[in-house]
Design an enzyme around this catalytic site. Sequence first.
Site, PDB file in Angstrom:
ATOM      1  N   LYS A 159       0.847  -1.205   0.000  1.00 31.37           N
ATOM      2  CA  LYS A 159       0.000   0.000   0.000  1.00 31.37           C
ATOM      3  C   LYS A 159       0.880   1.252   0.000  1.00 31.37           C
ATOM      4  O   LYS A 159       1.623   1.492   0.955  1.00 31.37           O
ATOM      5  CB  LYS A 159      -0.897   0.050   1.236  1.00 31.37           C
ATOM      6  CG  LYS A 159      -1.922   1.178   1.109  1.00 31.37           C
ATOM      7  CD  LYS A 159      -2.653   1.463   2.404  1.00 31.37           C
ATOM      8  CE  LYS A 159      -1.927   2.450   3.276  1.00 31.37           C
ATOM      9  NZ  LYS A 159      -1.757   3.775   2.673  1.00 31.37           N
ATOM     10  N   GLU A 184      10.455   0.640  10.053  1.00 31.63           N
ATOM     11  CA  GLU A 184      11.405   1.736   9.776  1.00 31.63           C
ATOM     12  C   GLU A 184      10.662   3.018  10.120  1.00 31.63           C
ATOM     13  O   GLU A 184       9.742   3.411   9.405  1.00 31.63           O
ATOM     14  CB  GLU A 184      11.798   1.755   8.298  1.00 31.63           C
ATOM     15  CG  GLU A 184      12.525   0.522   7.810  1.00 31.63           C
ATOM     16  CD  GLU A 184      13.989   0.497   8.187  1.00 31.63           C
ATOM     17  OE1 GLU A 184      14.453   1.424   8.881  1.00 31.63           O
ATOM     18  OE2 GLU A 184      14.663  -0.457   7.796  1.00 31.63           O
ATOM     19  N   CYS A 242      13.437  10.649   6.829  1.00 32.74           N
ATOM     20  CA  CYS A 242      13.479  10.073   8.178  1.00 32.74           C
ATOM     21  C   CYS A 242      14.859  10.255   8.802  1.00 32.74           C
ATOM     22  O   CYS A 242      14.979  10.447  10.006  1.00 32.74           O
ATOM     23  CB  CYS A 242      13.122   8.596   8.119  1.00 32.74           C
ATOM     24  SG  CYS A 242      14.065   7.732   6.867  1.00 32.74           S
ATOM     25  N   GLU A 254      10.281  15.167  15.658  1.00 31.21           N
ATOM     26  CA  GLU A 254      10.544  15.152  14.223  1.00 31.21           C
ATOM     27  C   GLU A 254       9.637  16.190  13.552  1.00 31.21           C
ATOM     28  O   GLU A 254       8.422  16.125  13.674  1.00 31.21           O
ATOM     29  CB  GLU A 254      10.221  13.747  13.701  1.00 31.21           C
ATOM     30  CG  GLU A 254      10.683  13.517  12.299  1.00 31.21           C
ATOM     31  CD  GLU A 254      10.351  12.115  11.807  1.00 31.21           C
ATOM     32  OE1 GLU A 254       9.266  11.604  12.123  1.00 31.21           O
ATOM     33  OE2 GLU A 254      11.182  11.550  11.092  1.00 31.21           O
TER      34      GLU A 254
HETATM   35  P1  NAD Z   1       2.350   7.564   8.613  1.00 24.62           P
HETATM   36  O1  NAD Z   1       2.776   6.632   9.679  1.00 24.62           O
HETATM   37  O2  NAD Z   1       1.270   8.516   8.882  1.00 24.62           O
HETATM   38  O3  NAD Z   1       1.897   6.752   7.321  1.00 24.62           O
HETATM   39  C1  NAD Z   1       2.725   5.763   6.742  1.00 24.62           C
HETATM   40  C2  NAD Z   1       1.838   4.767   6.018  1.00 24.62           C
HETATM   41  O4  NAD Z   1       1.055   4.055   6.984  1.00 24.62           O
HETATM   42  C3  NAD Z   1       0.843   5.385   5.051  1.00 24.62           C
HETATM   43  O5  NAD Z   1       0.753   4.551   3.917  1.00 24.62           O
HETATM   44  C4  NAD Z   1      -0.460   5.375   5.846  1.00 24.62           C
HETATM   45  O6  NAD Z   1      -1.605   5.334   5.035  1.00 24.62           O
HETATM   46  C5  NAD Z   1      -0.319   4.090   6.638  1.00 24.62           C
HETATM   47  N1  NAD Z   1      -1.080   4.009   7.881  1.00 24.62           N
HETATM   48  C6  NAD Z   1      -1.588   5.013   8.640  1.00 24.62           C
HETATM   49  N2  NAD Z   1      -2.184   4.515   9.738  1.00 24.62           N
HETATM   50  C7  NAD Z   1      -2.054   3.160   9.676  1.00 24.62           C
HETATM   51  C8  NAD Z   1      -2.435   2.091  10.528  1.00 24.62           C
HETATM   52  N3  NAD Z   1      -3.063   2.304  11.678  1.00 24.62           N
HETATM   53  N4  NAD Z   1      -2.098   0.825  10.173  1.00 24.62           N
HETATM   54  C9  NAD Z   1      -1.439   0.584   9.038  1.00 24.62           C
HETATM   55  N5  NAD Z   1      -1.057   1.553   8.184  1.00 24.62           N
HETATM   56  C10 NAD Z   1      -1.345   2.835   8.503  1.00 24.62           C
HETATM   57  O7  NAD Z   1       3.686   8.281   8.159  1.00 24.62           O
HETATM   58  P2  NAD Z   1       3.861   9.367   7.034  1.00 24.62           P
HETATM   59  O8  NAD Z   1       3.452  10.672   7.589  1.00 24.62           O
HETATM   60  O9  NAD Z   1       3.261   8.914   5.754  1.00 24.62           O
HETATM   61  O10 NAD Z   1       5.443   9.318   6.780  1.00 24.62           O
HETATM   62  C11 NAD Z   1       6.325  10.068   7.502  1.00 24.62           C
HETATM   63  C12 NAD Z   1       7.025   9.218   8.538  1.00 24.62           C
HETATM   64  O11 NAD Z   1       7.726   8.133   7.917  1.00 24.62           O
HETATM   65  C13 NAD Z   1       8.079   9.999   9.273  1.00 24.62           C
HETATM   66  O12 NAD Z   1       7.955   9.792  10.651  1.00 24.62           O
HETATM   67  C14 NAD Z   1       9.390   9.409   8.757  1.00 24.62           C
HETATM   68  O13 NAD Z   1      10.453   9.535   9.641  1.00 24.62           O
HETATM   69  C15 NAD Z   1       9.027   8.003   8.489  1.00 24.62           C
HETATM   70  N6  NAD Z   1       9.963   7.382   7.562  1.00 24.62           N
HETATM   71  C16 NAD Z   1      10.865   6.472   8.036  1.00 24.62           C
HETATM   72  C17 NAD Z   1      11.791   5.893   7.172  1.00 24.62           C
HETATM   73  C18 NAD Z   1      12.793   4.889   7.670  1.00 24.62           C
HETATM   74  O14 NAD Z   1      13.363   4.190   6.850  1.00 24.62           O
HETATM   75  N7  NAD Z   1      13.021   4.799   8.975  1.00 24.62           N
HETATM   76  C19 NAD Z   1      11.784   6.221   5.825  1.00 24.62           C
HETATM   77  C20 NAD Z   1      10.861   7.155   5.363  1.00 24.62           C
HETATM   78  C21 NAD Z   1       9.946   7.724   6.252  1.00 24.62           C
END
Ligand code: NAD
Length: 479
Positions: free
Chosen positions: A182, A256, A290, A387
């Site tokens: 997804k 991650e 991230c 963050e």
């Molecule tokens: P998010 O957690 O809001 O969403 C990430 C994904 O999870 C989206 O596809 C979203 O639709 C889905 N999602 C939301 N709620 C969910 C649930 N309850 N169960 C399953 N899936 C769900 O994060 P975001 O705002 O899209 O992304 C930013 C974050 O991602 C930042 O905190 C960043 O640091 C992190 N990030 C980490 C890495 C890494 O490798 N450590 C890489 C890129 C981004």
Amino acid sequence: MTSPFEYAPAPESRAVVDIKPSYGLFVNGEFVDGRGTSFKTVNPATEEVLAEVAEANEADVDEAVKAARRAYTRVWSRMSGAERAKYLYRIARIIQERGRELAVLESIDNGKPIKESRDVDVPIVAAHFFYYAGWADKLKYAGFGDTPLGVAGQVIPWNFPLLMLAWKIAPALACGNTVVLKPAETTPLTALLFAEICQQADLPPGVVNIVTGAGDTGRAIVSHPDVDKVAFTGSTEVGKAIARAVAGTEKKVTLELGGKAANIVFDDAPLDQAVEGIVNGIFFNQGHVCCAGSRLLVQESVADEVMSRLKRRMATLRVGDPLDKNTDVGAINSAEQLAKIRELSEIGEAEGAERWSAPCELPANGYWFAPTVFTGVTQAHRIAREEIFGPVLSVLTFRTPSEAVEKANNTPFGLSAGVWTDKGSRILSMANKLRAGVVWANTFNKFDPTSPFGGYKESGYGREGGRHGLEAYLKGADD
Ligand code: NAD
């Protein structure tokens, strides 16, 4: 100081992409209508609606998992590694061939500058598929066994839509798993173009399934009883919810999550290079990274000098149209993310830090935030701890290496760090003491498929990339 002369616009043509008015789900090798509702994906640089995209409900997710299970049992897990590799190589080559299309679409849907999607994201995506194609017939030499797990449910964020897809899909397929992935709700389009690439590569139906939607769709994937492995990249908050949802099940999980990296500049560092590294660390991809170097720790004796060079450099950053080849900083990905960046920046000011923003003109439409730096930040400030995930740098100072280590490690996260110094011995000693999954020395934000990436503490667990990245998709001795 602003730029002494104006650049003529040099926009990349968007004629190379064909955005359809609406998109269904990619299940069992075909695009199908979703049973649920739909949502709009928007160009964050213009607020133009790009397309209507299906929002997969539980029944759609179930259909996708069933397709993945069938493909796993009947085809993919029975195929030799060498045969699987041929598909991965084919996908990698098509990504290269259609690189311009992928880069333009990524910039339109995400807001990142074309020079990044073209020169960073897409080449690393192709490299990731090439790299894991190479492992597919050599798994037994990697040291984690060669038995796949089954169906992988993969949920990714919006900051590197294609790159995160590649980090998830390439190792999963190389190891013999099938996937239901997804993409994030604000950036679904390149994942759907990738689905077309799977068709073009004649990938057997059901090996890759792409279901679009928001949190509910993600939840349905994670909690589906026939998913053997959950791979998530996103916020720490959702990561914790996922860890709770899979606790007590047989599912294998990698997370991650977020970060708050310290980029540490010692007084013997080559300062001009360090300034470039600071800029790359926090303004690359609008700071939606991230592992962004969002906390600058600068040695007190050079702090004034570094700040004055940094501001001079920031004033030359070109913010604007992501498709313009001269653009350094593109659009913020969504109105929600812009609101979050604004809120935390206002909190920073209210807490007493001093704010300076680059004097750039921001476009009238779309979501924009000028590159910003906060000085006089202390460890208690929220902008030093949370963050922000935007083009905002918090600057703290230190006097001794041990104070730098203490401040760098004083965070619930542990994803990455940077060290700038002339001394190799200091690099090694800092790298040993910094509690971060990746430590860059005299550089920042360098990614390579051969190198494992992942965090400690609230930045998650498991590694992606390199030989280590195979472990997450194979049955180990204790599974
Ligand atoms: P998010 O957690 O809001 O969403 C990430 C994904 O999870 C989206 O596809 C979203 O639709 C889905 N999602 C939301 N709620 C969910 C649930 N309850 N169960 C399953 N899936 C769900 O994060 P975001 O705002 O899209 O992304 C930013 C974050 O991602 C930042 O905190 C960043 O640091 C992190 N990030 C980490 C890495 C890494 O490798 N450590 C890489 C890129 C981004």
